[in-house]
Design an enzyme around this catalytic site. Sequence first.
Site, PDB file in Angstrom:
ATOM      1  N   CYS A 322       0.837  -1.204   0.000  1.00 52.14           N
ATOM      2  CA  CYS A 322       0.000   0.000   0.000  1.00 52.14           C
ATOM      3  C   CYS A 322       0.872   1.253   0.000  1.00 52.14           C
ATOM      4  O   CYS A 322       0.606   2.209  -0.726  1.00 52.14           O
ATOM      5  CB  CYS A 322      -0.920  -0.015   1.213  1.00 52.14           C
ATOM      6  SG  CYS A 322      -2.021   1.408   1.326  1.00 52.14           S
ATOM      7  N   TRP A 325       2.381   1.597  -3.400  1.00 51.08           N
ATOM      8  CA  TRP A 325       1.370   2.081  -4.352  1.00 51.08           C
ATOM      9  C   TRP A 325       1.286   3.601  -4.304  1.00 51.08           C
ATOM     10  O   TRP A 325       1.136   4.250  -5.331  1.00 51.08           O
ATOM     11  CB  TRP A 325       0.002   1.472  -4.012  1.00 51.08           C
ATOM     12  CG  TRP A 325      -1.097   1.915  -4.934  1.00 51.08           C
ATOM     13  CD1 TRP A 325      -1.486   1.321  -6.105  1.00 51.08           C
ATOM     14  CD2 TRP A 325      -1.957   3.057  -4.781  1.00 51.08           C
ATOM     15  NE1 TRP A 325      -2.525   2.011  -6.679  1.00 51.08           N
ATOM     16  CE2 TRP A 325      -2.834   3.087  -5.883  1.00 51.08           C
ATOM     17  CE3 TRP A 325      -2.068   4.063  -3.816  1.00 51.08           C
ATOM     18  CZ2 TRP A 325      -3.812   4.069  -6.050  1.00 51.08           C
ATOM     19  CZ3 TRP A 325      -3.031   5.043  -3.979  1.00 51.08           C
ATOM     20  CH2 TRP A 325      -3.892   5.040  -5.085  1.00 51.08           C
ATOM     21  N   HIS A 326       1.412   4.164  -3.108  1.00 47.80           N
ATOM     22  CA  HIS A 326       1.286   5.612  -2.968  1.00 47.80           C
ATOM     23  C   HIS A 326       2.479   6.365  -3.551  1.00 47.80           C
ATOM     24  O   HIS A 326       2.350   7.529  -3.939  1.00 47.80           O
ATOM     25  CB  HIS A 326       1.103   5.993  -1.497  1.00 47.80           C
ATOM     26  CG  HIS A 326      -0.287   5.812  -0.997  1.00 47.80           C
ATOM     27  ND1 HIS A 326      -0.767   4.595  -0.573  1.00 47.80           N
ATOM     28  CD2 HIS A 326      -1.313   6.685  -0.866  1.00 47.80           C
ATOM     29  CE1 HIS A 326      -2.028   4.733  -0.194  1.00 47.80           C
ATOM     30  NE2 HIS A 326      -2.385   5.985  -0.359  1.00 47.80           N
ATOM     31  N   GLY A 327       3.627   5.738  -3.589  1.00 45.94           N
ATOM     32  CA  GLY A 327       4.790   6.443  -4.138  1.00 45.94           C
ATOM     33  C   GLY A 327       6.012   5.562  -4.189  1.00 45.94           C
ATOM     34  O   GLY A 327       6.179   4.649  -3.365  1.00 45.94           O
ATOM     35  N   PHE A 464      -0.257   9.471  -7.701  1.00 46.86           N
ATOM     36  CA  PHE A 464      -0.330   8.066  -7.360  1.00 46.86           C
ATOM     37  C   PHE A 464      -0.958   7.258  -8.481  1.00 46.86           C
ATOM     38  O   PHE A 464      -0.840   6.050  -8.467  1.00 46.86           O
ATOM     39  CB  PHE A 464      -1.140   7.849  -6.069  1.00 46.86           C
ATOM     40  CG  PHE A 464      -0.623   8.676  -4.920  1.00 46.86           C
ATOM     41  CD1 PHE A 464       0.737   8.925  -4.780  1.00 46.86           C
ATOM     42  CD2 PHE A 464      -1.496   9.203  -3.989  1.00 46.86           C
ATOM     43  CE1 PHE A 464       1.219   9.679  -3.719  1.00 46.86           C
ATOM     44  CE2 PHE A 464      -1.014   9.949  -2.917  1.00 46.86           C
ATOM     45  CZ  PHE A 464       0.323  10.187  -2.795  1.00 46.86           C
TER      46      PHE A 464
END
Length: 464
Positions: A322, A325-327, A464
């Site tokens: 997670c 996924w954000h960066g 994102f």
Amino acid sequence: VEWNVASISAADFGFLFAFLPLVFVLFYFPGVTVLRPYLLIAASLIFYSFAGIEHAIVLVADIVWVYFIVTRGSFRRSDAMLYAAIIPPAIALAYYKYAGFLITSAFDIAVPETRAQFSLFLDVLLPAGISFFTFQVISFAIDRHRGEIDVLPSLPTFATFISFFPQLVAGPILRYHDVSGTLLTLKSLRMDGDKIARGVGYICIGLAAEVLIADTLSHYIEPYRNAPELVSQFTAVYVVFAYSFQIYFDFYGYSMIAIGLGALFGFSFPHNFNRPYEAKSPQDFWRRWHMTLSFWIKDYLYIPLGGNKAYVRNIVIVMAACGLWHGAGWTFIFWGLYHAALVVTYHFTRNFWDNLPTLFQVAITFVLVSIGWILFLYDFDGVYTFILHAANSADSQASLPSLEMWIALGVAAAICFFVNFEKFAENKSNNLTGSFILNVTLAVLFVVTLIFLDRSETFIYFRF
């Protein structure tokens, strides 16, 4: 790692007063209803092409490739075909978002020769929202392979599902079953006054949340974002909570806009937030924050890994994923691991935690979540400087927040905890007087938002 992010925005005069009205009028124009899927595809590709033709090509390639594979007769019986469908979009995501991170982690790109050698992977313009539409094509392929999608949509219907501009660049992450009913009846859809009123309400509220609240807080914390050495103990408290509300109203605002835009064209998008800062535990927070991402990770990663059978291991894996996924950066991975630690700690202390007064549960969760957002605001050097100067305020060059800044923070907190935005956004009233007051309020709010629209920043979640 820093990326250049292709920027396109619904909080833009050109979008609000040219692009959107034109698409809306053409969509409901008599005699052309059979062309609606093609109109929405064309409008979405034009919208996305403002970020760059190359990125629109990536989007189209993902759509065509996945559709070509999932329509093969042997697809539902072949794991190899499933991998063939999802690996190319995943590779595209890896190239644009993660290749630079991997290279800078493995090599010293400060050396000119090394940088030149890997320039193809380092000098990349990140397509806005690539993680969102990649997750959608992957989930469609998996659902089809599992037998959850019995009747395949046509290529135009599938392309509309993936590329539809309201949710293309910042979610929510749609599943096919969320919108299949509307997609399959798009050509016969009639204008619905209640849905359009709802759409306008959500757009007005979402724009106000982004422009009037998130952007105001962003303006106030900008000096500390650029110079964490200016932070003192007192200022650190302000930055932590101001940024927490900024990122919430930024993403929440765009999600509201997306729901409103979808409603204008007859779609009912799932909500992405359920008052997350009122969560009673870290686990509860992830049931309320970015819910479409949480459900995606649960269904396509956590459960296939074994779910609760290996709880700690799987929580660590999915929360690290997670974060990634954000960066593409170590701070994002650490942020994911930080949340994994919070969730696991709650899991083993829940008998004690759940017996605390509700106010304590909410306050502790909110503070812990807010502290974690600092990893989004700074890189590791910035985080270290921030903590060092916050802990040793006597040595800092502190610039204290003004009264105006504290008032803005207080207003944001009051709205977050005590105002039900959805109730206003639904734009419904049981009597004419109430309806008139509600519509006047939304109109005034929209006008005030427009006054400050030119200072609006790119939505945080676009990267994102």
